[in-house]
Design an enzyme around this catalytic site. Sequence first.
Site, PDB file in Angstrom:
ATOM      1  N   CYS A  55      12.706   2.270  42.603  1.00 27.11           N
ATOM      2  CA  CYS A  55      13.450   1.977  43.398  1.00 27.11           C
ATOM      3  C   CYS A  55      14.848   3.008  43.026  1.00 27.11           C
ATOM      4  CB  CYS A  55      13.968   0.593  43.306  1.00 27.11           C
ATOM      5  SG  CYS A  55      12.699  -0.374  43.822  1.00 27.11           S
ATOM      6  N   ASN A 102      13.391  -4.118  51.612  1.00 30.90           N
ATOM      7  CA  ASN A 102      13.507  -3.111  50.352  1.00 30.90           C
ATOM      8  C   ASN A 102      12.736  -2.051  50.463  1.00 30.90           C
ATOM      9  OD1 ASN A 102      13.175  -2.047  47.772  1.00 30.90           O
ATOM     10  ND2 ASN A 102      13.131  -3.950  46.793  1.00 30.90           N
ATOM     11  N   HIS A 118      21.321  -1.094  45.600  1.00 29.84           N
ATOM     12  CA  HIS A 118      19.936  -1.229  45.956  1.00 29.84           C
ATOM     13  C   HIS A 118      19.470  -2.481  46.652  1.00 29.84           C
ATOM     14  CE1 HIS A 118      15.431  -1.042  46.115  1.00 29.84           C
ATOM     15  NE2 HIS A 118      15.360  -1.780  45.147  1.00 29.84           N
TER      16      HIS A 118
END
Length: 330
Positions: A115, A286, A255
């Site tokens: 990520c 996500n 994020h």
Amino acid sequence: MTRRKAKIIGTGSYLPEKVLTNQDLEKIVDTSDEWIVTRTGMKERRIAKDDEFTSHMGAKAALEALANANMTPDQIDFILVATLTPDYAFPSTACLIQSSIGAKKAAGADVQAACTGFLYLLSMAKSFVESGLYKNVLIIAAEKLSAITNYKDRSTCILFGDGAAACVISSEGKGLVVENIQLGADGDQADLIIMPAGGSRKPATLESVASCEHYIKMAGNEVFKHAVRRMEAACKDCLEGAGLTEKEISWLIPHQANMRIIDAIAKRFEHLPQERIFKTVQKYGNTSASSVGIALDELLRRGPLQPGEKILLTAFGAGLTWGAGILGAE
Ligand code: UT7
């Protein structure tokens, strides 16, 4: 001689059309819209078609970024792709995108930082451009997480979505200067988010498939705590490294892993108002490496920033990896 600056001169993103809502997930696993919204803030996420792959999404985002930068693919010197869901283990997704967009002069390689991938790419592109090694670098973060998500595991399948983002980084033209990037990693915690099989340590076997080892496995609670701590520290280090205070930041783009993680970070910044924290987690979930890039593109498409405005980016993911970055409008 004035120092060469690396600037984001064009951005793009791509989200697949198909929407997977919490109500859809209620039909697949033992969960509820109420649980998902309370624990994650997510309402829906996008899912790629069966024949739509990471390279396809990455190429669409890349072409949009090039158009936004007023550039053609043959002007690109290097393509960097961040993904943990490449089309193949090899060849790289960067090479597939290089071919599909016709970036004939570009070299290309994939980077795996989960990520945090978008920030890792920004850091590499910054040094490529500032050093003069390459003039125009195309960075692409693209993920088809639905391909490695176990839709029988309610603790992970509610979280992930597909999508891509891209930026053209160059020393020429007007844009957002990549002012400072701070990165970190801790391989001691590698087991916390992992796809156990499919690599050289555990090649695919009938057993590995039967025991669902080709899917994302995550110790959610543990990861949550690391995520908050690491992103907060990365942001503070990055601000300090740039000689800035949080009062000078116009936008924070974290994020998009979980609304509660974003809120926990926000609480640690007393001078950053809620409305200045950019969120897409409610609609895209996500999207791993792509999440910060998608949010950045969406923010910039709302309208240009004023000269002097600063954006703080931060991310955290498997590895563990984390990072923060500061972009400044010219
Ligand atoms: O992008 C990389 C970084 N990723 C992250 O940062 C993700 C970090 N982790 C998280 O976002 C959260 O830990 C999750 C959203 C994954 C889980 O939330 P949580 O508040 O930590 O829940 P939990 O794992 O502690 O589970 C609480 C309860 C459990 O039931 P019991 O044992 O208390 O009876 C779970 O079985 O919630 C249950 N549960 C669910 N219930 C309904 C877990 N998933 C679900 C679900 N629906 N989807």
